[in-house]
Scaffold this motif. Structure first.
Motif, PDB file in Angstrom:
ATOM      1  N   PHE A   1       0.918  -1.169   0.015  1.00  0.00           N
ATOM      2  CA  PHE A   1      -0.071  -0.050   0.148  1.00  0.00           C
ATOM      3  C   PHE A   1       0.824   1.345   0.036  1.00  0.00           C
ATOM      4  CE2 PHE A   1      -3.018  -3.215   1.635  1.00  0.00           C
ATOM      5  CZ  PHE A   1      -4.035  -2.772   0.937  1.00  0.00           C
ATOM      6  N   PHE A   2       2.117   1.226   0.295  1.00  0.00           N
ATOM      7  CA  PHE A   2       2.907   2.268   0.727  1.00  0.00           C
ATOM      8  C   PHE A   2       4.199   2.497  -0.472  1.00  0.00           C
ATOM      9  CE2 PHE A   2       1.318   0.895   4.555  1.00  0.00           C
ATOM     10  CZ  PHE A   2       0.556   1.853   5.223  1.00  0.00           C
ATOM     11  N   VAL A   3       4.403   1.703  -1.399  1.00  0.00           N
ATOM     12  CA  VAL A   3       5.101   1.698  -2.353  1.00  0.00           C
ATOM     13  C   VAL A   3       4.683   1.805  -3.788  1.00  0.00           C
ATOM     14  CG1 VAL A   3       6.849   0.240  -1.046  1.00  0.00           C
ATOM     15  CG2 VAL A   3       5.140  -0.999  -2.549  1.00  0.00           C
ATOM     16  N   ASP A   4       5.493   2.326  -4.953  1.00  0.00           N
ATOM     17  CA  ASP A   4       5.157   2.571  -6.130  1.00  0.00           C
ATOM     18  C   ASP A   4       5.556   1.299  -6.965  1.00  0.00           C
ATOM     19  OD1 ASP A   4       3.725   4.955  -5.674  1.00  0.00           O
ATOM     20  OD2 ASP A   4       5.638   6.064  -5.999  1.00  0.00           O
ATOM     21  N   GLN A   5       6.795   1.206  -6.535  1.00  0.00           N
ATOM     22  CA  GLN A   5       7.232  -0.405  -7.099  1.00  0.00           C
ATOM     23  C   GLN A   5       6.918  -1.544  -6.622  1.00  0.00           C
ATOM     24  OE1 GLN A   5       8.970   0.043  -9.963  1.00  0.00           O
ATOM     25  NE2 GLN A   5       8.571   2.174 -10.216  1.00  0.00           N
ATOM     26  N   VAL A   6       6.343  -2.502  -7.083  1.00  0.00           N
ATOM     27  CA  VAL A   6       6.058  -3.660  -6.635  1.00  0.00           C
ATOM     28  C   VAL A   6       7.217  -4.551  -6.115  1.00  0.00           C
ATOM     29  CG1 VAL A   6       6.300  -5.148  -8.904  1.00  0.00           C
ATOM     30  CG2 VAL A   6       4.752  -5.762  -7.183  1.00  0.00           C
ATOM     31  N   PHE A   7       8.180  -4.573  -6.876  1.00  0.00           N
ATOM     32  CA  PHE A   7       9.389  -5.365  -6.078  1.00  0.00           C
ATOM     33  C   PHE A   7      10.014  -4.762  -4.678  1.00  0.00           C
ATOM     34  CE2 PHE A   7       9.537  -7.134 -10.304  1.00  0.00           C
ATOM     35  CZ  PHE A   7       9.740  -8.416  -9.957  1.00  0.00           C
ATOM     36  N   HIS A   8       9.724  -3.291  -4.985  1.00  0.00           N
ATOM     37  CA  HIS A   8      10.151  -2.590  -3.369  1.00  0.00           C
ATOM     38  C   HIS A   8       9.164  -3.121  -2.286  1.00  0.00           C
ATOM     39  CE1 HIS A   8      12.092   0.722  -5.648  1.00  0.00           C
ATOM     40  NE2 HIS A   8      12.875  -0.052  -5.652  1.00  0.00           N
ATOM     41  N   GLY A   9       7.853  -3.295  -2.501  1.00  0.00           N
ATOM     42  CA  GLY A   9       6.898  -3.872  -1.598  1.00  0.00           C
ATOM     43  C   GLY A   9       7.053  -5.281  -1.380  1.00  0.00           C
ATOM     44  N   LEU A  10       7.903  -6.137  -2.122  1.00  0.00           N
ATOM     45  CA  LEU A  10       8.288  -7.257  -2.139  1.00  0.00           C
ATOM     46  C   LEU A  10       9.303  -7.571  -1.112  1.00  0.00           C
ATOM     47  CD1 LEU A  10       7.935 -10.386  -2.760  1.00  0.00           C
ATOM     48  CD2 LEU A  10       9.311 -10.006  -4.810  1.00  0.00           C
ATOM     49  N   TYR A  11      10.221  -6.632  -1.319  1.00  0.00           N
ATOM     50  CA  TYR A  11      11.340  -6.898  -0.308  1.00  0.00           C
ATOM     51  C   TYR A  11      10.855  -6.631   1.232  1.00  0.00           C
ATOM     52  CZ  TYR A  11      14.015  -6.688  -5.013  1.00  0.00           C
ATOM     53  OH  TYR A  11      14.356  -7.091  -6.082  1.00  0.00           O
ATOM     54  N   ILE A  12      10.454  -5.449   1.141  1.00  0.00           N
ATOM     55  CA  ILE A  12       9.773  -5.102   2.445  1.00  0.00           C
ATOM     56  C   ILE A  12       8.927  -6.210   3.153  1.00  0.00           C
ATOM     57  CG2 ILE A  12       8.356  -3.353   3.942  1.00  0.00           C
ATOM     58  CD1 ILE A  12       9.219  -1.215   1.900  1.00  0.00           C
ATOM     59  N   SER A  13       8.056  -6.745   2.396  1.00  0.00           N
ATOM     60  CA  SER A  13       7.200  -7.688   2.572  1.00  0.00           C
ATOM     61  C   SER A  13       8.072  -9.012   3.235  1.00  0.00           C
ATOM     62  CB  SER A  13       6.378  -8.037   1.609  1.00  0.00           C
ATOM     63  OG  SER A  13       5.494  -9.348   2.026  1.00  0.00           O
ATOM     64  N   VAL A  14       9.217  -9.408   2.316  1.00  0.00           N
ATOM     65  CA  VAL A  14       9.887 -10.541   2.656  1.00  0.00           C
ATOM     66  C   VAL A  14      10.553 -10.170   4.069  1.00  0.00           C
ATOM     67  CG1 VAL A  14      12.211 -11.439   2.189  1.00  0.00           C
ATOM     68  CG2 VAL A  14      10.428 -11.355   0.417  1.00  0.00           C
ATOM     69  N   GLY A  15      11.107  -9.240   4.278  1.00  0.00           N
ATOM     70  CA  GLY A  15      11.709  -8.705   5.503  1.00  0.00           C
ATOM     71  C   GLY A  15      10.579  -8.893   7.010  1.00  0.00           C
ATOM     72  N   VAL A  16       9.554  -8.248   6.529  1.00  0.00           N
ATOM     73  CA  VAL A  16       8.382  -8.250   7.724  1.00  0.00           C
ATOM     74  C   VAL A  16       7.912  -9.450   7.930  1.00  0.00           C
ATOM     75  CG1 VAL A  16       6.167  -7.336   8.214  1.00  0.00           C
ATOM     76  CG2 VAL A  16       7.706  -5.891   7.228  1.00  0.00           C
ATOM     77  N   MET A  17       7.756 -10.349   6.897  1.00  0.00           N
ATOM     78  CA  MET A  17       6.981 -11.855   6.986  1.00  0.00           C
ATOM     79  C   MET A  17       8.186 -12.447   7.673  1.00  0.00           C
ATOM     80  SD  MET A  17       4.207 -11.969   6.354  1.00  0.00           S
ATOM     81  CE  MET A  17       4.264 -13.766   6.904  1.00  0.00           C
ATOM     82  N   ALA A  18       9.499 -12.461   7.194  1.00  0.00           N
ATOM     83  CA  ALA A  18      10.651 -13.187   8.021  1.00  0.00           C
ATOM     84  C   ALA A  18      10.422 -13.066   9.568  1.00  0.00           C
ATOM     85  CB  ALA A  18      11.871 -12.969   7.431  1.00  0.00           C
ATOM     86  N   LEU A  19      10.455 -11.989   9.849  1.00  0.00           N
ATOM     87  CA  LEU A  19      10.227 -11.532  11.204  1.00  0.00           C
ATOM     88  C   LEU A  19       9.268 -12.049  11.948  1.00  0.00           C
ATOM     89  CD1 LEU A  19      11.419  -9.925  13.882  1.00  0.00           C
ATOM     90  CD2 LEU A  19      10.263  -7.892  12.993  1.00  0.00           C
ATOM     91  N   ALA A  20       8.069 -11.726  11.088  1.00  0.00           N
ATOM     92  CA  ALA A  20       6.743 -12.166  11.808  1.00  0.00           C
ATOM     93  C   ALA A  20       6.709 -13.674  11.962  1.00  0.00           C
ATOM     94  CB  ALA A  20       5.622 -11.914  11.117  1.00  0.00           C
ATOM     95  N   LEU A  21       7.181 -14.393  10.857  1.00  0.00           N
ATOM     96  CA  LEU A  21       7.243 -15.923  11.049  1.00  0.00           C
ATOM     97  C   LEU A  21       8.190 -16.428  12.069  1.00  0.00           C
ATOM     98  CD1 LEU A  21       7.414 -16.864   7.353  1.00  0.00           C
ATOM     99  CD2 LEU A  21       5.372 -17.299   8.747  1.00  0.00           C
ATOM    100  N   PHE A  22       9.210 -15.774  12.289  1.00  0.00           N
ATOM    101  CA  PHE A  22      10.057 -16.087  13.579  1.00  0.00           C
ATOM    102  C   PHE A  22       9.373 -15.880  14.788  1.00  0.00           C
ATOM    103  CE2 PHE A  22      13.317 -15.284  16.368  1.00  0.00           C
ATOM    104  CZ  PHE A  22      14.328 -16.473  16.518  1.00  0.00           C
ATOM    105  N   VAL A  23       8.856 -14.800  14.943  1.00  0.00           N
ATOM    106  CA  VAL A  23       8.221 -14.378  16.263  1.00  0.00           C
ATOM    107  C   VAL A  23       7.107 -15.397  16.367  1.00  0.00           C
ATOM    108  CG1 VAL A  23       6.893 -12.806  17.710  1.00  0.00           C
ATOM    109  CG2 VAL A  23       8.756 -11.835  16.276  1.00  0.00           C
ATOM    110  N   PHE A  24       6.440 -15.536  15.526  1.00  0.00           N
ATOM    111  CA  PHE A  24       5.422 -16.810  15.690  1.00  0.00           C
ATOM    112  C   PHE A  24       5.785 -17.855  16.060  1.00  0.00           C
ATOM    113  CE2 PHE A  24       2.416 -19.719  13.508  1.00  0.00           C
ATOM    114  CZ  PHE A  24       1.334 -19.707  14.361  1.00  0.00           C
ATOM    115  N   GLY A  25       6.596 -18.505  15.191  1.00  0.00           N
ATOM    116  CA  GLY A  25       7.374 -19.923  15.662  1.00  0.00           C
ATOM    117  C   GLY A  25       8.003 -19.963  17.245  1.00  0.00           C
ATOM    118  N   TYR A  26       8.554 -18.899  17.391  1.00  0.00           N
ATOM    119  CA  TYR A  26       9.148 -18.709  18.706  1.00  0.00           C
ATOM    120  C   TYR A  26       8.151 -18.811  19.764  1.00  0.00           C
ATOM    121  CZ  TYR A  26      11.972 -17.181  22.649  1.00  0.00           C
ATOM    122  OH  TYR A  26      13.050 -17.313  23.852  1.00  0.00           O
ATOM    123  N   VAL A  27       7.114 -18.056  19.611  1.00  0.00           N
ATOM    124  CA  VAL A  27       6.124 -17.854  20.699  1.00  0.00           C
ATOM    125  C   VAL A  27       5.394 -19.148  20.766  1.00  0.00           C
ATOM    126  CG1 VAL A  27       3.754 -16.765  21.265  1.00  0.00           C
ATOM    127  CG2 VAL A  27       5.976 -15.208  20.750  1.00  0.00           C
TER     128      VAL A  27
END
Length: 312
Positions: A217-243
């Motif tokens: 929602f906050f980027v113009d280039q789709v691959f910029h959103g993909l890179y941010i999404s990958v980082g956010v999801m890696a952190l979210a997946l790790f936190v979820f798996g840890y908890v």
């Protein structure tokens, strides 16, 4: 071994009940039988989830709610993420957002409906099993005695103690509750289980799946959103798996911390494989469709002309 001592060893002696006699103490049979009956009745009464028991119980989260939340979040954190990562290969932010939202809504409804139907089936199965057990108690006391014996068979009891225990439990008004819990290993589900399960799974799926969609929602280039999404999801997946791992195994201790880290890394790997597979497939199909021959996506199909009978 006395019946009272047996029941105390299996269920634990309720507070305020007499202590079973040891070998050095030989009270009369009437007192021993009374103590045993008191312990057995208290234990059978505790099997009824709606029973009194006046004692205070600790308020705990229903394990089924934790299980449903885990199912919803784990699917929501992997499937929509894989879809948005795959759609990113098309290079259009709107396609990613619209396709992601469509999958989120459809997936949440589908997962919630599955949880609802599953809980309804579980409740129906419990009712049928209980009805069969009640009919057996009314009409087939021999089978009742046999099922109770099966419960205590692993304990290798003396025959006299076993028969005394079986006779007492078979005559108890709570024998159906006893058989349901210890023979059928089935507890009565709460009346609101179906709606709670559906809501928990659906919301877990939607919230988990909305995380990878948010950066687009906050980027113009789709691959910029993909890179941010990958980082956010890696952190979210790790936190979820840890908890998730620590909720099951515990929080304290170095070995439990290591277990939590392992669980978090496991979730990251699973989500990464899912997303990478989806993105790779979309890129492969896109490459094939843009290839010069275009055989699969319309090249040959566009050149196909029906042949009439006179041309055969």
């Amino acid at each position: 071994m006395s019946v009272a001592l047996l029941k105390t060893a299996i269920f634990g002696a309720p507070a305020g009940t007499p202590t079973p006699p040891t070998d050095g103490e030989r009270p009369d049979n009437n007192r021993r039988s009374s103590a045993a009956d008191t312990i057995i009745e208290s234990d059978i009464e505790s099997l009824n989830p709606k029973g009194g028991g006046g004692g205070k119980t600790k308020s705990k989260i229903d394990p089924r709610i934790i299980s449903d939340a885990t199912i919803g979040l784990s699917d929501g954190l992997t499937v929509p993420f894989a879809l948005t990562a795959g759609l990113s290969a098309l290079g259009d932010t709107k396609v990613v957002i619209y396709g992601g939202f469509a999958e989120l809504i459809a997936g949440a409804l589908s997962m919630g409906l599955g949880g609802y139907l599953g809980a309804k089936s579980e409740a129906a199965s419990y009712r049928e099993t209980r009805a069969d057990t009640e009919a057996m108690v009314r009409n087939d006391p021999v089978s009742v005695h046999s099922d109770i014996r099966d419960v205590f068979k692993p304990f290798e009891l003396d025959r006299s103690d076993l028969e005394s225990l079986v006779d007492h439990l078979a005559a108890s008004p709570k024998v159906v509750d006893f058989l349901m819990q210890f023979h059928h290993c089935s507890l009565e589900p709460p009346t609101n289980r179906a709606f709670t399960s559906a809501f928990t799974i659906a919301m877990g799926y939607f919230l988990g799946g909305f995380i990878p969609l948010l950066p687009y929602f906050f980027v113009d280039q789709v691959f910029h959103g993909l890179y941010i999404s990958v980082g956010v999801m890696a952190l979210a997946l790790f936190v979820f798996g840890y908890v998730k791992t620590c909720v099951v195994c515990g929080w304290r201790g170095a070995h439990r911390v290591l277990q939590g880290i392992y669980g978090g890394l496991q979730m990251v790997v699973i989500g990464g494989v899912a997303a990478g597979s989806a993105m790779g497939l979309v890129m492969a199909f896109n490459h094939i469709s843009d290839s010069s021959d275009g055989a699969i996506f319309g090249g040959r199909a566009a050149q196909f002309v029906p042949v009439g009978d006179n041309q055969l």
